[in-house]
Design an enzyme around this catalytic site. Sequence first.
Site, PDB file in Angstrom:
ATOM      1  N   ASP A  46      17.583   5.862  15.955  1.00 34.73           N
ATOM      2  CA  ASP A  46      16.573   6.742  16.553  1.00 34.73           C
ATOM      3  C   ASP A  46      16.935   8.208  16.278  1.00 34.73           C
ATOM      4  O   ASP A  46      16.186   9.119  16.632  1.00 34.73           O
ATOM      5  CB  ASP A  46      16.370   6.459  18.051  1.00 34.73           C
ATOM      6  CG  ASP A  46      17.615   6.675  18.864  1.00 34.73           C
ATOM      7  OD1 ASP A  46      18.686   6.947  18.293  1.00 34.73           O
ATOM      8  OD2 ASP A  46      17.529   6.583  20.118  1.00 34.73           O
ATOM      9  N   SER A  47      18.071   8.427  15.583  1.00 26.22           N
ATOM     10  CA  SER A  47      18.371   9.758  15.050  1.00 26.22           C
ATOM     11  C   SER A  47      17.250  10.189  14.092  1.00 26.22           C
ATOM     12  O   SER A  47      17.163  11.368  13.724  1.00 26.22           O
ATOM     13  CB  SER A  47      19.729   9.772  14.333  1.00 26.22           C
ATOM     14  OG  SER A  47      19.792   8.714  13.402  1.00 26.22           O
ATOM     15  N   ASP A  85      17.082   0.417  15.864  1.00 24.97           N
ATOM     16  CA  ASP A  85      17.503   1.010  17.145  1.00 24.97           C
ATOM     17  C   ASP A  85      16.369   0.890  18.163  1.00 24.97           C
ATOM     18  O   ASP A  85      15.212   1.204  17.846  1.00 24.97           O
ATOM     19  CB  ASP A  85      17.775   2.505  16.902  1.00 24.97           C
ATOM     20  CG  ASP A  85      19.050   2.972  17.554  1.00 24.97           C
ATOM     21  OD1 ASP A  85      19.668   2.208  18.316  1.00 24.97           O
ATOM     22  OD2 ASP A  85      19.442   4.138  17.294  1.00 24.97           O
ATOM     23  N   GLU A 184      30.865   6.116  19.899  1.00 23.46           N
ATOM     24  CA  GLU A 184      30.507   7.456  19.409  1.00 23.46           C
ATOM     25  C   GLU A 184      31.269   8.528  20.178  1.00 23.46           C
ATOM     26  O   GLU A 184      31.221   8.584  21.422  1.00 23.46           O
ATOM     27  CB  GLU A 184      28.992   7.684  19.547  1.00 23.46           C
ATOM     28  CG  GLU A 184      28.585   9.071  19.060  1.00 23.46           C
ATOM     29  CD  GLU A 184      27.103   9.237  18.776  1.00 23.46           C
ATOM     30  OE1 GLU A 184      26.342   8.251  18.893  1.00 23.46           O
ATOM     31  OE2 GLU A 184      26.711  10.382  18.432  1.00 23.46           O
TER      32      GLU A 184
HETATM   33  O1  KIV Z   1      20.637   6.809  15.923  1.00 26.02           O
HETATM   34  C1  KIV Z   1      21.678   6.829  15.249  1.00 26.02           C
HETATM   35  O2  KIV Z   1      21.703   7.261  14.085  1.00 26.02           O
HETATM   36  C2  KIV Z   1      22.892   6.311  15.864  1.00 26.02           C
HETATM   37  C3  KIV Z   1      24.180   6.485  15.117  1.00 26.02           C
HETATM   38  C4  KIV Z   1      24.627   7.871  15.194  1.00 26.02           C
HETATM   39  C5  KIV Z   1      25.216   5.527  15.564  1.00 26.02           C
HETATM   40  O3  KIV Z   1      22.847   5.797  16.936  1.00 26.02           O
END
Ligand code: KIV
Length: 277
Positions: A46-47, A85, A184
């Site tokens: 979700d980044s 995610d 993290e």
């Molecule tokens: O959303 C994402 O990219 C993440 C990673 C940083 C582990 O959760």
Amino acid sequence: MSQRITTAYFREAKRTGQRITMLTAYDYPLARMVDEAGIEAILVGDSLGNVVLGYESTIPVTMDDMVRHTKAVARGVERAMVIGDLPFLSYHISREEALRNAGRLLQEGGAQAVKLEGGREVADTVRALVSCGIPVMGHLGLLPQSVHQLGGYRVQGKDEAQARRLLEDARALQQAGAFAIVLECIPVPLARLITETVEVCTIGIGAGPHCNGQVLVTHDLLGLSLGRTPKFVKRYADLRQEIVRALQAYRDEVTGGAFPGAEHSFDLPEEVLAKLY
Ligand code: KIV
């Protein structure tokens, strides 16, 4: 076609000590490149919100966003495990909603697993998903979906109470059936202790070298991200600079008349042209 990476691969990696690589991707071309590079797991994180949609955090990202981007990634991947995610509030409101949303990432998105943030408070949800055949990756430490509660993006688990809680949360996720846990932004010795304690793979980001695997945001390692680069990121390329250089060269050649040249243009036979005048 190479054999698809499954949860069995993660179990075997934990047993043998082989390190796992995971990277993010949100679209078809990058997913193809990450897969081609032999990376074992691709997280449609979700980044997405910060990295490609231009939001300040991951909180505005919706299920529809995640399904659309997971679909694009899955279309480009043959070997890596694709992990979708679950975004903010998509697995908190009720068990039914969590199941429906995780199901969407597999059924519509084409993912082979889902990831969600949190420890003991999501353990029952993890158990419910796993009991329906949905592999779940946990996520502990700095939880971007809780950034407002955490008071910013900072290292977690620095005092005894917090560290103990993280260790217990990791055990709770393992007991609930998570096949791996992202750690993290936690101190190296704590990540090492968690890794030695749990029987599932830990995948670190800002958690030092003792985790069973590592994950980074691909745009960060390629030098494509905007804004502050976290300390734990290593840049393997500076593509942003290279892209801006290429775009400026294009602009200069168009304005100067050098592009398009004959090699990029199509001719018309003289006799056809003559008839048009
Ligand atoms: O959303 C994402 O990219 C993440 C990673 C940083 C582990 O959760």
